[in-house]
Design an enzyme around this catalytic site. Sequence first.
Site, PDB file in Angstrom:
ATOM      1  N   THR A   3       0.816  -1.224   0.000  1.00 25.68           N
ATOM      2  CA  THR A   3       0.000   0.000   0.000  1.00 25.68           C
ATOM      3  C   THR A   3       0.842   1.263   0.000  1.00 25.68           C
ATOM      4  O   THR A   3       0.490   2.251  -0.646  1.00 25.68           O
ATOM      5  CB  THR A   3      -0.915   0.007   1.249  1.00 25.68           C
ATOM      6  N   SER A  20       1.329  -7.428  -1.267  1.00 28.93           N
ATOM      7  CA  SER A  20       1.986  -8.518  -0.514  1.00 28.93           C
ATOM      8  C   SER A  20       1.093  -9.755  -0.366  1.00 28.93           C
ATOM      9  O   SER A  20       1.534 -10.789   0.126  1.00 28.93           O
ATOM     10  CB  SER A  20       2.495  -8.045   0.845  1.00 28.93           C
ATOM     11  N   THR A  40       1.431  -4.615   4.103  1.00 28.11           N
ATOM     12  CA  THR A  40       1.235  -4.986   5.510  1.00 28.11           C
ATOM     13  C   THR A  40       0.596  -6.377   5.674  1.00 28.11           C
ATOM     14  O   THR A  40       0.743  -7.005   6.714  1.00 28.11           O
ATOM     15  CB  THR A  40       0.327  -3.962   6.231  1.00 28.11           C
ATOM     16  N   ASP A  41      -0.107  -6.857   4.629  1.00 22.41           N
ATOM     17  CA  ASP A  41      -0.901  -8.073   4.816  1.00 22.41           C
ATOM     18  C   ASP A  41      -0.057  -9.302   5.168  1.00 22.41           C
ATOM     19  O   ASP A  41      -0.486 -10.143   5.957  1.00 22.41           O
ATOM     20  CB  ASP A  41      -1.750  -8.354   3.569  1.00 22.41           C
TER      21      ASP A  41
HETATM   22  N1  ASP Z   1      -2.858  -5.425   0.357  1.00 20.20           N
HETATM   23  C1  ASP Z   1      -1.766  -4.569   0.789  1.00 20.20           C
HETATM   24  C2  ASP Z   1      -0.485  -5.383   0.794  1.00 20.20           C
HETATM   25  O1  ASP Z   1      -0.299  -6.167   1.672  1.00 20.20           O
HETATM   26  C3  ASP Z   1      -2.049  -4.006   2.131  1.00 20.20           C
HETATM   27  C4  ASP Z   1      -0.995  -3.066   2.682  1.00 20.20           C
HETATM   28  O2  ASP Z   1       0.109  -2.945   2.240  1.00 20.20           O
HETATM   29  O3  ASP Z   1      -1.322  -2.392   3.700  1.00 20.20           O
HETATM   30  O4  ASP Z   1       0.303  -5.248  -0.100  1.00 20.20           O
END
Ligand code: ASP
Length: 335
Positions: free
Chosen positions: A12, A54, A85-86
């Site tokens: 993100t 991710s 973050t995932d």
């Molecule tokens: N879907 C995103 C990822 O994990 C979520 C994020 O980065 O907060 O790449």
Amino acid sequence: MKKILIIATGGTIACVQSEYGLRPEMDGEELLKYIPDLRDRYQLDCLQLCNIDSTNMTPDVWGKIVKAVKDNYLNYDGFVICHGTDTLAYTSAALSYMIRNSNKPIVLTGAQKPINLDSTDARTNLSDSILYAADDNSTGVSVVFGGKVIAGTRAKKTRAHSFNAFSSVNFPALAVIREGRIIRYIPCRKFQEPVQFTEKVRDSVVVLKLIPGIKPDILEYLFLHYDCLVIESFGVGGIPQSLVDVFYQEMEKWISKGKIVIMATQVVNEGSDMEVYEVGQKIKNDFNLMEAYDMTLEATITKMMYLMEVCDRNYIEIYDGFYKEINYDTVYNQS
Ligand code: ASP
């Protein structure tokens, strides 16, 4: 001037809005444009390894991250990995095992909102990560996010939207970062042994999450196709009666072939203890099962992937290795 390598992988933090939702598109150099002051204080170089959500992270990409750190290890004082973050907690746990004894800090960070928005956590997280990676007292693999520094094996994404997305599970945060100041609660370790890199893990691990009334037919398939089965049980841990017969049959078939079962718990805090109840104790002792105790699921899975690679099929070494603490992953020492 401290030299920091930014290894960008997407997430993100690097997203732009597309017709179908957020898509990672900005590269490391573009991310740094949003924190221009830091360029005067540190030498910041970028390496773009991939640009993925991710959700698409894999053990192969972990291997590429390890190689990137290894190839550049002598030229930099620290490393900051920008990551979605995932699955960040899986990567931070995996890197804790794949990069051992690093006296140079390897920091994972990301954001809940893209860096180009007015209201975002990305700029603070990236600046804090660089600050932490450039500090003489930082070592090892950690996550810097939402003002906290968390050991790589203890991070878990516990909030889907808020800026304080990560918790340090069953272990205190190593430090907090406030207004550009690092306040340390647990001093980082200094390693005497040389840094060790492992670029490959064995990903033949699967997780079975128990639900009330679960049927046993899945067990045969899982034992057949995977080398390690992690059972996410209830409470402190046990196997429901509905699975017991098939479980014994399968264990008797597979245990001599080196297949491994680890008992873990669905309860995030405080961990498993299979000795407490009849439903856990007997099965644990009958098969000398391993259990995760206070480890996170992310650490349990990635530690097994790492141990199966480095110990091959030597069960005793895997067993001993699993219970040996690495990067604060457990406070139990059962060996
Ligand atoms: N879907 C995103 C990822 O994990 C979520 C994020 O980065 O907060 O790449």
